[in-house]
Design a protein around this motif. Structure first.
Motif, mmCIF file in Angstrom:
data_model
loop_
_atom_site.group_PDB
_atom_site.id
_atom_site.type_symbol
_atom_site.label_atom_id
_atom_site.label_comp_id
_atom_site.label_asym_id
_atom_site.label_seq_id
_atom_site.Cartn_x
_atom_site.Cartn_y
_atom_site.Cartn_z
ATOM 1 N N ALA A 110 0.838 -1.206 0.000
ATOM 2 C CA ALA A 110 0.000 0.000 0.000
ATOM 3 C C ALA A 110 0.869 1.251 0.000
ATOM 4 O O ALA A 110 0.565 2.243 -0.672
ATOM 5 C CB ALA A 110 -0.934 0.001 1.201
ATOM 6 N N MET A 111 1.980 1.194 0.721
ATOM 7 C CA MET A 111 2.841 2.366 0.826
ATOM 8 C C MET A 111 3.638 2.625 -0.449
ATOM 9 O O MET A 111 3.743 3.761 -0.908
ATOM 10 C CB MET A 111 3.824 2.192 1.990
ATOM 11 C CG MET A 111 3.166 2.224 3.365
ATOM 12 S SD MET A 111 4.303 1.713 4.685
ATOM 13 C CE MET A 111 5.474 3.069 4.679
ATOM 14 N N PHE A 112 4.207 1.556 -1.010
ATOM 15 C CA PHE A 112 5.224 1.772 -2.034
ATOM 16 C C PHE A 112 4.977 1.117 -3.386
ATOM 17 O O PHE A 112 5.664 1.416 -4.349
ATOM 18 C CB PHE A 112 6.588 1.316 -1.509
ATOM 19 C CG PHE A 112 7.035 2.053 -0.284
ATOM 20 C CD1 PHE A 112 7.002 3.434 -0.242
ATOM 21 C CD2 PHE A 112 7.461 1.359 0.841
ATOM 22 C CE1 PHE A 112 7.405 4.128 0.898
ATOM 23 C CE2 PHE A 112 7.865 2.040 1.974
ATOM 24 C CZ PHE A 112 7.837 3.425 2.010
ATOM 25 N N ARG A 113 4.024 0.208 -3.454
ATOM 26 C CA ARG A 113 3.830 -0.485 -4.725
ATOM 27 C C ARG A 113 2.511 -0.128 -5.387
ATOM 28 O O ARG A 113 2.432 0.001 -6.585
ATOM 29 C CB ARG A 113 3.915 -1.999 -4.521
ATOM 30 C CG ARG A 113 5.320 -2.556 -4.733
ATOM 31 C CD ARG A 113 5.471 -3.945 -4.163
ATOM 32 N NE ARG A 113 4.430 -4.865 -4.619
ATOM 33 C CZ ARG A 113 4.509 -5.581 -5.736
ATOM 34 N NH1 ARG A 113 5.548 -5.489 -6.519
ATOM 35 N NH2 ARG A 113 3.543 -6.409 -6.059
ATOM 36 N N LEU A 114 1.498 0.028 -4.561
ATOM 37 C CA LEU A 114 0.184 0.324 -5.127
ATOM 38 C C LEU A 114 -0.043 1.826 -5.225
ATOM 39 O O LEU A 114 0.687 2.619 -4.633
ATOM 40 C CB LEU A 114 -0.907 -0.311 -4.256
ATOM 41 C CG LEU A 114 -0.796 -1.812 -4.054
ATOM 42 C CD1 LEU A 114 -1.872 -2.306 -3.112
ATOM 43 C CD2 LEU A 114 -0.896 -2.532 -5.389
ATOM 44 N N PHE A 120 4.126 12.012 -3.164
ATOM 45 C CA PHE A 120 5.425 11.747 -2.563
ATOM 46 C C PHE A 120 6.403 12.809 -3.027
ATOM 47 O O PHE A 120 6.231 13.391 -4.087
ATOM 48 C CB PHE A 120 5.952 10.379 -3.006
ATOM 49 C CG PHE A 120 5.402 9.249 -2.209
ATOM 50 C CD1 PHE A 120 6.156 8.643 -1.213
ATOM 51 C CD2 PHE A 120 4.116 8.783 -2.442
ATOM 52 C CE1 PHE A 120 5.654 7.598 -0.482
ATOM 53 C CE2 PHE A 120 3.602 7.729 -1.709
ATOM 54 C CZ PHE A 120 4.374 7.136 -0.729
ATOM 55 N N HIS A 162 14.508 -1.022 -0.686
ATOM 56 C CA HIS A 162 13.230 -1.283 -1.346
ATOM 57 C C HIS A 162 13.385 -2.362 -2.410
ATOM 58 O O HIS A 162 12.540 -3.252 -2.533
ATOM 59 C CB HIS A 162 12.699 0.008 -1.979
ATOM 60 C CG HIS A 162 11.419 -0.171 -2.737
ATOM 61 N ND1 HIS A 162 10.224 -0.451 -2.126
ATOM 62 C CD2 HIS A 162 11.162 -0.138 -4.066
ATOM 63 C CE1 HIS A 162 9.282 -0.565 -3.046
ATOM 64 N NE2 HIS A 162 9.815 -0.383 -4.231
ATOM 65 N N THR A 166 11.290 -5.849 -2.282
ATOM 66 C CA THR A 166 10.307 -6.241 -3.297
ATOM 67 C C THR A 166 10.774 -7.463 -4.101
ATOM 68 O O THR A 166 9.988 -8.372 -4.354
ATOM 69 C CB THR A 166 10.016 -5.088 -4.270
ATOM 70 O OG1 THR A 166 11.247 -4.602 -4.803
ATOM 71 C CG2 THR A 166 9.307 -3.959 -3.564
#
Lengths: 192, 192
Positions: A110-114, A120, A162, A166
Motif C-alpha cells: 500500500a505504501m510503495f507499490r500500489l 510523494f 526497497h 520487493t
DNA sequence: ACCCGATCCTAGCAGCGCTAGACAATCGAG
DNA sequence: CTCGATTGTCTAGCGCTGCTAGGATCGGGT
C-alpha cells in the motif's frame, strides 16, 4: 451539540474499522481479495457506506499506507535507538526496514507499490510519509560521507532496501541470503 | 504434411501478434488497459482465441516479460562492451538498466513487478531471464571485491537498481537526481 | 461428394468498482 | 405533539473484467 459530537465519533470509529478491516483482509489474503463488496460485508454495512468515507478503493489503500508509514517510523526509530555507533545503527535500521516489509507485506505494498493516490517527494506529501523518510534520514544522514548530500544518500540507500524487499518477496531473489546482502550494502554504502 | 506446417506457422505468427499487441497496448496505455476484449479486438479475433494460445492474461504478461528479458540482455551487453575499464563498464551498465526501465516501463513491469507466472532464481527459470541475469553478472562480477560472492554482489547491485527504477517511476523519488544516485551507487558498491 | 475433426465465434457466468434513487430514521420548528 | 426537512442507509443496477460452454462453420482426407 453533544448529539453531533457523538455522531462524529461514531463516524470516525467506523472509518477506523474500514481501514483496519481492509488492512487485515489484505494482509491475510492479499489486496486482490479486498473488494468493496467483501469489505462492506465484513464491516456489516452496505457498499455505498464505504463511499461516504472514501472516494474509492484507492483512498482506502492510501489510508492503510498512512497508518503503515506511522508504524514504520516508530519501528525504525525503536531499532536505531537501541543500537550503539553509526554502523550498528545503520545495520539495525536496514534489518528493521526489511523486517517491516516482510511482516506487513500488504501494508508495504500500500505504501510503495500500489497507487493510494498519495503525493510523494512534494511539499504536500502527507505528514506520516515525510516522517517515515525523516526516520531514515536521521540515521542515514550520519553515514552519508563527505560531499554527499544526506537526503540523496538516504534516497539511494532506501532504494536499495526497497529493491531487496520487493525482489525478495516477488521470489526474484532467494530469501536465504538476505542477511548477507544487507551486510554488503551497509559495508559498502555507509561511511563510518 | 505441408498443410500442417503452414498452419503451425500461422499459429506461431498469430501468437507473436498477440504478444506484440499486448506489449504495445501496455506500453501506450498501461497494463490496466490490456483487457482480453481489447486485445482480441486489436488482433481481429474473438476472445477465446487468446485462450487457445495462453492459459490466461497472466501467461500473456509472462510472454511479454520473456521478450523483454531477451532485449534487456542485448541492451546491457551492448552498453558494457562499449565502455573501457571496470568502473566505466559498471556505470554504463547501470545507466543502460535504468534507461531500459524508463523507456519500456510496461515491459519492465511485466518482468519484475507483475505476476507473469514465471519462475525466478530456480533451476527451471526460463532461459531469457537467466541470460539477463548473466549479463548483469558478467559485468558486476568483476567488481564484487575480495571475499564477496559475485552472484551475491550482482543480486544486491541489481536490487539497488530495481529500487531506483521502481521508486522513481512511482514518483516516490524525484527524477532529477537519478544520475547522482547512480554515481553514488557505483562509487560505493563497485570495487575497482 | 461426403464426412469428420479442427477452428472459431456467439453468448453468457460470476465478480469487479462505483452510483442513482428509493426508503427510513432523526431532528428542529410551530 | 406533529409535521416537514434533513440525514443516513440500502437495494438495485450499470458497464466493465477474466474466462468458458456449446454451437456453427470451414477445410482436408477418403
Amino acid at each position: 451539540m453533544s448529539v453531533q459530537e457523538r455522531k462524529e465519533r461514531e463516524r470516525a470509529g467506523r472509518e477506523r474499522l474500514i481501514v483496519a478491516t481492509a488492512r487485515e483482509l489484505a494482509e491475510r489474503q492479499g489486496w486482490d481479495a479486498v473488494t468493496t463488496r467483501r469489505l462492506a460485508e465484513r464491516i456489516e454495512y452496505s457498499q455505498p457506506v464505504l463511499y461516504s468515507h472514501f472516494r474509492g478503493k484507492r483512498e482506502i489503500i492510501g489510508a492503510v499506507a498512512l497508518e503503515g508509514a506511522a508504524e514504520m517510523a516508530v519501528a525504525l526509530r525503536a531499532a536505531t535507538s537501541a543500537a550503539d555507533g553509526p554502523r550498528d545503527r545503520v545495520t539495525a535500521l536496514a534489518r528493521a526496514y526489511l523486517g517491516f516489509a516482510e511482516h506487513n507485506p500488504a501494508v508495504y505494498d500500500a505504501m510503495f507499490r500500489l497507487d493510494g493516490g498519495l503525493a510523494f517527494a512534494h511539499e504536500d506529501t502527507p505528514e506520516p510519509l515525510k516522517d517515515a523518510f525523516a526516520a531514515l534520514l536521521e540515521c542515514l544522514g550520519e553515514v552519508a560521507g563527505d560531499g554527499v548530500h544526506p537526503a540523496l544518500f538516504t534516497e539511494t540507500f532506501w532504494a536499495a532496501l526497497h529493491g531487496l524487499a520487493t525482489l525478495t518477496r516477488a521470489r526474484r531473489l532467494p530469501p536465504e541470503d538476505t542477511a548477507r546482502r544487507v551486510e554488503l550494502l551497509v559495508d559498502r554504502l555507509a561511511v563510518v
